[in-house]
Scaffold this active site. Sequence first.
Site, short mmCIF file in Angstrom:
data_model
loop_
_atom_site.label_atom_id
_atom_site.label_comp_id
_atom_site.label_asym_id
_atom_site.label_seq_id
_atom_site.Cartn_x
_atom_site.Cartn_y
_atom_site.Cartn_z
N ASP A 273 8.94 13.51 12.28
CA ASP A 273 8.74 13.36 10.84
C ASP A 273 7.27 13.61 10.51
O ASP A 273 6.62 12.82 9.83
CB ASP A 273 9.16 11.95 10.41
CG ASP A 273 9.48 11.87 8.92
OD1 ASP A 273 9.64 12.93 8.29
OD2 ASP A 273 9.56 10.75 8.38
N LYS B 45 5.21 -3.49 7.99
CA LYS B 45 6.30 -2.74 7.36
C LYS B 45 7.51 -3.64 7.24
O LYS B 45 7.94 -4.25 8.22
CB LYS B 45 6.63 -1.50 8.20
CG LYS B 45 7.65 -0.57 7.59
CD LYS B 45 7.80 0.69 8.44
CE LYS B 45 8.76 1.68 7.81
NZ LYS B 45 8.86 2.93 8.63
N VAL C 188 0.82 -1.21 0.00
CA VAL C 188 0.00 0.00 0.00
C VAL C 188 0.86 1.26 0.00
O VAL C 188 0.36 2.36 -0.29
CB VAL C 188 -0.94 0.01 1.22
CG1 VAL C 188 -1.93 -1.14 1.15
CG2 VAL C 188 -0.15 -0.05 2.53
N GLN D 223 8.71 -0.93 2.71
CA GLN D 223 7.38 -0.84 2.12
C GLN D 223 6.37 -1.47 3.08
O GLN D 223 6.74 -2.22 3.98
CB GLN D 223 7.32 -1.50 0.75
CG GLN D 223 7.52 -2.99 0.71
CD GLN D 223 7.58 -3.50 -0.74
OE1 GLN D 223 8.00 -2.79 -1.66
NE2 GLN D 223 7.16 -4.74 -0.95
N SER E 239 5.32 2.51 -0.51
CA SER E 239 6.71 2.10 -0.75
C SER E 239 7.61 3.32 -0.64
O SER E 239 7.35 4.35 -1.26
CB SER E 239 6.85 1.46 -2.13
OG SER E 239 8.19 1.08 -2.37
N ALA E 240 8.66 3.20 0.17
CA ALA E 240 9.62 4.30 0.36
C ALA E 240 11.03 3.78 0.16
O ALA E 240 11.23 2.64 -0.28
CB ALA E 240 9.44 4.92 1.73
N SER E 241 12.01 4.59 0.51
CA SER E 241 13.40 4.26 0.18
C SER E 241 13.95 3.11 1.00
O SER E 241 14.79 2.36 0.53
CB SER E 241 14.28 5.49 0.38
OG SER E 241 14.14 5.99 1.68
N VAL E 242 13.48 2.96 2.25
CA VAL E 242 14.06 1.92 3.10
C VAL E 242 13.08 0.79 3.40
O VAL E 242 13.49 -0.25 3.92
CB VAL E 242 14.58 2.51 4.43
CG1 VAL E 242 15.66 3.54 4.17
CG2 VAL E 242 13.45 3.11 5.25
#
Length: 503
Positions: free
Chosen positions: A283, A148, A126, A133, A128-131
Amino acid sequence: MKWLKRTTTLAKTVYRYGLADLLMPLAGKTWICGLLRKLPKSSEYADTALPVRLRLALESLGPVFVKFGQVLSTRPDLIPHNYAAELSKLQDRVPPFDAELSCRQIEQSLGKPIDALYAQFDTTPVASASVAQVHKARLHSGEQVAVKVLRPNLAPVIEQDLALLRFGAGWIERLSADGKRLRPREVVDEFDKYLHDELDLMREAANASQLGRNFKDSTMLIVPQVYYDYCSRDVLTIEWMNGTPVADIAGLKAKGIDLHRLARYGVEIFFTQVFRHGFFHADMHPGNILVADDGRYIALDFGIVGSLTDYDKRYLAINFLAFFNRDYHRVATAHIESGWVPPDTRAEELEAAVRAVCEPIFNKPISQISFGLVLMRLFETSRRFNVEIQPQLVLLQKTLLNIEGLGRQLDPDLDLWTTAKPFLTRWMAEQVGPKAFLNTLKNEAPDWAQILPSLPRKINMLVDETRQQEMRDAYIHLVKTQQKQNLWLCVIAVALVLILLFK
């Protein structure tokens, strides 16, 4: 060999985007600057503005450099405002990795097959990021959860890129006149810490639990529950949260959410985390915030948090209240007392500089105030007065800027100062008033109960020790005096013998 290949990629990127133009001002009037001028230049981005070229270069270099650019975008003390504004556009969205790799990572990390862990597991991520998903799943007990998963084989790439960043920071410190004061290597070390914290999902789970305890039964913020039986360093399983993205203004209005109250909640949550708890979600960009149907915020992604000591909290509160009260002299003296500026700094000069920056922003709605511009001017002032940049407050600055953007988006007329001042006034009263004194006595009571009965004996021991030390000192003095007398007697005796022998 991999390090050499990555270095070659970096060199090609510098050439392609013409970043030698960025390095020349740092080199000053040195032979390095002359060498950079002679290097061939690519014409591909010759007509593109330099801040845009830097952003495109970081995007091309991959996730670690993208994240570093995002960190730099919150540091107008390190880079000009136009660069910070451009780097803030960096996106952390990357294509998801294969579902089989994701399932394999979960099974290896938790030691069980996917079917044994989850009654249902959606292989399509659902987010997805750099480090990492995220996948949606359901436990056998019926709870809907978000799972995660870290990207596999990420650590070697990160270490290579961090080594390159340290190398570059070292050269900046050597070449730039402001290099030592701005401490670029410390900035990279700080980035290293936050990045590795994000790679340990058990740390993120603990952060979520702490934040959840701090806001238990809160009317402003919801924190998802952590399922520790389904967590490891590589996998995080938390409660699935349904809500409207905070950036979806139309959706919030359609659900009847009070945007004015929501904006005020954001400010109160920030100051509660910082000053009451000393532990804050660092963040808080719109992608990590949902809004529940009952109008409460929902916090997501707890990989980056900040913490402050009691000294930091007190110092910040003094500065904030002084700003709110336009007491710029107190701001100046607080900087001097804290050691942020050299002790020989004249408070009146610093006061005048701070007044010139801050006075224009008061009595305006948040829509007419750019805190980015205010921070930029304050940091320019800091260069003039040789202010030491405090790395521990970088996350706080970033979070405050996120709150500014969120407040402007929800309620353009929100007065941040009016919302925050009563909170800080109450907090300071709790810290220095009679209530604070009683709380301190209550907290210290167990220690006093142990110390008071033994206090006479300890004082007596101290007195006896002092007397014994005095007696020892007197004895040593007597011995030394006797030794000197004996030495002179020996000298006189030798002299008399010599006189008799040669008479």
